[in-house]
Scaffold this motif. Structure first.
Motif: not given
Length: 364
Positions: A348-364
């Motif tokens: 949002k202008e004059n408020v800020g930015t949020t980037f969301t990155l989504s990764f697969d969880s590591i399977k044990n």
């Protein structure tokens, strides 16, 4: 004269039978009035079984007839038709064809239509090969652009920091200040060596189908990026809050992860609001088998309604900065998706930015 006409008709039939394309004539009732021998190869029908004995619907069968019906109808209205069609063969397999319907108009009335159907399978195969080749070239170009951006962006960060630390060292008065600067130089040197090793690994793996990911600690990589950007952070009075779980690990390419973090953090600092120190918060979560990384800032923000579709485009800039090249987010998205991850943005202008990155969880 009759003999000449008969000879001409026989010759015309022989010529038609020696042509690999299908030639036919269908009257307005869709009954076959002429067919050459090629129909035997395509439909398993001898011309003697077709002429005056079969309709086009009986030849094609219901599914293919329904596909061709709009073109048949248009031809009977006097309109020339050209279209492509995949035709199943009696012995199995298919052929790609290019069909032409030519109306037979007598005294202003359509009494039937001529058909010419050519086998374009070799051309279609060549077209697929060209498309595949073009896609490979595009991927190679993306790879080269990605690699050059990593080299430019990552190494430039180290170079700028190195120059700044050396400037500070030259004016340091006390031994404590000098020791502090030497500590910075040591960490920069270690980071530089690590980055060069990662770039070598990418270069070595260029011809492999896929880069081999490794387990990396997300919190530690963020700290490494913070140290790399130390001078920019202090110059902008920026605050970076690394609230990422210290135990979280993801599978990623180290050089790509370096580049992603450096680019998003650099942007958050660069596109800060005038007179307002940038505050950048990094947080993590586990959701439905995914590792979520959020990078939130209080910067200028972006009008996503206006620029959202272009945000990750190449050579797209939004704030008018003279040094903006419009390549960073394009490369970031490419790197994220190459690792099988996903990136989204809220802003949002004059408020800020949020980037969301989504990764697969590591399977044990």
């Amino acid at each position: 004269m009759e003999t000449e006409k008969k000879d001409s008709s026989i010759l015309g039939g022989k010529v038609a039978d020696h042509i690999t394309a299908m030639l036919a004539y269908w009257d307005k009732d869709l009954v076959c009035r002429f067919a050459n021998s090629a129909y035997g190869d395509w439909f398993g029908r001898k011309k003697e079984e077709m002429v005056d004995k079969i309709t086009i619907k009986e030849l094609l069968g219901d599914p293919l007839f329904e596909k061709n019906l709009p073109f048949i109808t248009a031809a009977l209205k006097g309109e020339i038709q050209t279209f492509e069609r995949e035709i199943p063969l009696p012995a199995g397999g298919t052929r790609q064809s290019l069909a032409n319907y030519y109306p037979d108009i007598v005294n202003g009335e359509v009494i039937g239509f001529f058909v010419h159907v050519a086998d374009v399978t070799p051309l279609k195969l060549m077209e697929k090969e060209l498309i595949a080749s073009s896609e490979r070239i595009n991927e190679q170009n993306k790879w080269l652009l990605n690699f050059s951006n990593i080299v430019s962006h990552n190494l430039k960060s180290y170079s700028n920091n190195l120059a700044s630390i050396l400037d500070l060292l030259s004016v340091a008065d006390s031994e404590d200040e000098k020791n502090k600067m030497f500590g910075f130089l040591k960490r920069i040197s270690e980071g530089f060596s690590s980055t060069v090793n990662h770039l070598n690994e990418i270069a070595r793996s260029q011809n492999l189908a896929k880069l081999t990911p490794v387990r990396i600690n997300l919190h530690e990589y963020i700290e490494k990026s913070r140290e790399t950007l130390l001078v920019q952070i202090e110059s902008a009075n920026a605050v970076i809050e690394n609230n990422v779980d210290k135990e979280i690990e993801i599978l990623a390419n180290p050089a790509y992860m370096d580049s992603i973090l450096l680019n998003l953090l650099t942007n958050a600092i660069k596109y800060r609001q005038p007179g307002k120190p940038p505050i950048i918060e990094l947080s993590s979560a586990r959701e439905a088998g995914k590792i979520i990384l959020k990078i939130k800032d209080n910067g200028k923000g972006i009008n996503l309604e206006k620029y959202g579709k272009d945000l990750f485009g190449m050579y797209k800039t939004f704030h008018g900065n003279p040094d903006a090249e419009g390549i960073g987010l394009f490369i970031t998205k490419y790197q994220v998706e190459t690792m099988g991850a996903h990136i989204e943005v809220e802003s949002k202008e004059n408020v800020g930015t949020t980037f969301t990155l989504s990764f697969d969880s590591i399977k044990n």
